[in-house]
Design a protein around this motif. Structure first.
Motif, PDB file in Angstrom:
ATOM      1  N   ALA A  69       0.890  -1.117   0.046  1.00 34.47           N
ATOM      2  CA  ALA A  69      -0.115  -0.008   0.092  1.00 34.47           C
ATOM      3  C   ALA A  69       0.888   1.281  -0.009  1.00 34.47           C
ATOM      4  CB  ALA A  69      -0.986   0.171   1.018  1.00 34.47           C
ATOM      5  N   THR A  70       1.883   1.553   0.825  1.00 36.14           N
ATOM      6  CA  THR A  70       2.731   2.423   0.728  1.00 36.14           C
ATOM      7  C   THR A  70       3.637   2.385  -0.354  1.00 36.14           C
ATOM      8  OG1 THR A  70       4.550   1.328   2.012  1.00 36.14           O
ATOM      9  CG2 THR A  70       2.832   2.561   3.326  1.00 36.14           C
ATOM     10  N   ASN A  73       1.644   4.174  -2.955  1.00 33.95           N
ATOM     11  CA  ASN A  73       1.193   5.607  -2.901  1.00 33.95           C
ATOM     12  C   ASN A  73       2.268   6.256  -2.313  1.00 33.95           C
ATOM     13  OD1 ASN A  73      -2.076   5.621  -3.018  1.00 33.95           O
ATOM     14  ND2 ASN A  73      -1.401   3.610  -1.928  1.00 33.95           N
ATOM     15  N   TYR A  81      -0.955   9.928   5.821  1.00 29.80           N
ATOM     16  CA  TYR A  81      -0.746   8.509   6.097  1.00 29.80           C
ATOM     17  C   TYR A  81      -0.532   8.100   7.575  1.00 29.80           C
ATOM     18  CZ  TYR A  81       1.826   4.286   6.236  1.00 29.80           C
ATOM     19  OH  TYR A  81       2.530   3.212   6.591  1.00 29.80           O
ATOM     20  N   GLY A  94      -6.756  -3.195   4.783  1.00 32.04           N
ATOM     21  CA  GLY A  94      -5.741  -2.269   3.945  1.00 32.04           C
ATOM     22  C   GLY A  94      -5.815  -1.951   2.549  1.00 32.04           C
ATOM     23  N   SER A  95      -6.496  -2.605   1.602  1.00 29.98           N
ATOM     24  CA  SER A  95      -6.776  -2.590   0.287  1.00 29.98           C
ATOM     25  C   SER A  95      -7.767  -1.169   0.365  1.00 29.98           C
ATOM     26  CB  SER A  95      -7.414  -3.544  -0.111  1.00 29.98           C
ATOM     27  OG  SER A  95      -8.662  -3.883   0.289  1.00 29.98           O
ATOM     28  N   VAL A 144      -1.377  -0.282   8.657  1.00 28.32           N
ATOM     29  CA  VAL A 144      -2.190  -0.876   7.363  1.00 28.32           C
ATOM     30  C   VAL A 144      -3.046  -1.987   7.798  1.00 28.32           C
ATOM     31  CG1 VAL A 144      -2.187  -1.609   5.117  1.00 28.32           C
ATOM     32  CG2 VAL A 144      -0.259   0.261   6.029  1.00 28.32           C
TER      33      VAL A 144
END
Length: 272
Positions: A69-70, A73, A81, A94-95, A144
């Motif tokens: 995820a990080t 992004n 965040y 987390g998605s 996350v």
């Protein structure tokens, strides 16, 4: 907390303790300042003086050093965040985590806006030398709201898997040469579905070091001997083991330096 441990930190922000065969360190990555890093090195140095007592080292913090995820992004706002999610707006998986771009420069009065990628690179650059020098076996995090783990990593900037002297990637937990990263970020977020998923890392943001990713509320169970450490991911609903890995390490301590990268392949013009 903070008054215990091999090297008392005198603060609750970062602490350490021995639990059985594992030395556990908790860090504050919101402010990874020089004082905290100096304490961390002193703590890890003291542990390495007697790895027969606590052969395994696990460092923990709220934020993962690596996560798909990080990675996906990396150009988004690190301040957003790292901020607290408002009740009712948190992601149950987390998605579904929301990222926001940096505000326009005019709206932030000329102040810099650190991106997620810059934040990840900064903490990775600070931690990697110490993790390698003192042989940190596992880095465990949350934030996350999903599950991910990696193969042993030797580059905290790129997430590259450790390699042997023949430049072969070491996708193995037998005698690892680097730290295994685990994100167990959904211990039971309100509203999390009762079903579970587990798969090899796929999709946007994945990198070669990512091994498995999963959904659903769960927790980790660790079983350790002097030479093996098993991490089981246990589903909250039903108690089934949804993923498991076992690290085998007979020589605890400093990880070897990674081999130099292979020379670049000769260009077509040089071959002609």
């Amino acid at each position: 907390m903070g008054l215990q441990g091999l090297i008392p930190s005198n603060t609750s922000r970062y602490v350490s303790a021995d639990i059985g065969l594992i030395h556990i360190v908790g860090l504050d990555l919101n402010d990874l300042d020089p004082v905290q890093l100096a304490w961390l090195e002193a703590d890890l140095q003291r542990v390495n003086e007697n790895r027969s007592k606590t052969p395994w080292i696990m460092v923990m913090s709220h934020f993962p050093v690596f996560h798909t995820a990080t990675s996906a992004n990396a150009n988004m706002s690190a301040a957003h965040y790292r901020g607290d999610e408002r009740m009712g707006e948190y992601a149950v998986d987390g998605s579904q985590m929301k990222f926001e771009p940096c505000p326009e420069e005019a709206t932030r009065g000329g102040k810099p806006c650190e991106t997620v990628g810059e934040f990840q690179a900064r903490i990775g650059e600070a931690l990697q030398p110490l993790f390698r020098k003192y042989g940190v076996d596992i880095y465990n995090a949350g934030h996350v709201h999903s599950y991910e783990n990696t193969w042993p990593l030797c580059d905290f900037q790129t997430g590259a898997i450790c390699r042997d002297e023949n430049n072969t990637m070491l996708k193995t937990f037998d005698e690892p040469r680097g730290t295994v990263h685990i994100t167990e970020g959904n211990g039971g977020v309100p509203g999390v579905p009762a079903d579970f998923g587990i798969s090899a890392c796929t999709g946007r943001g994945r990198w070669a070091g990512c091994r498995m990713m999963g959904t659903g509320g769960a927790y980790g169970r660790i079983t350790a001997t002097a030479t093996t450490l098993t991490y089981d991911r246990i589903a909250n609903n039903g108690g089934n083991v949804t993923d498991s890995l076992t690290i085998t390490q007979h020589k605890h301590g400093q990880f070897p330096d990674p081999p130099p990268p292979p020379p670049p392949a000769p260009s077509a013009s040089a071959q002609s």
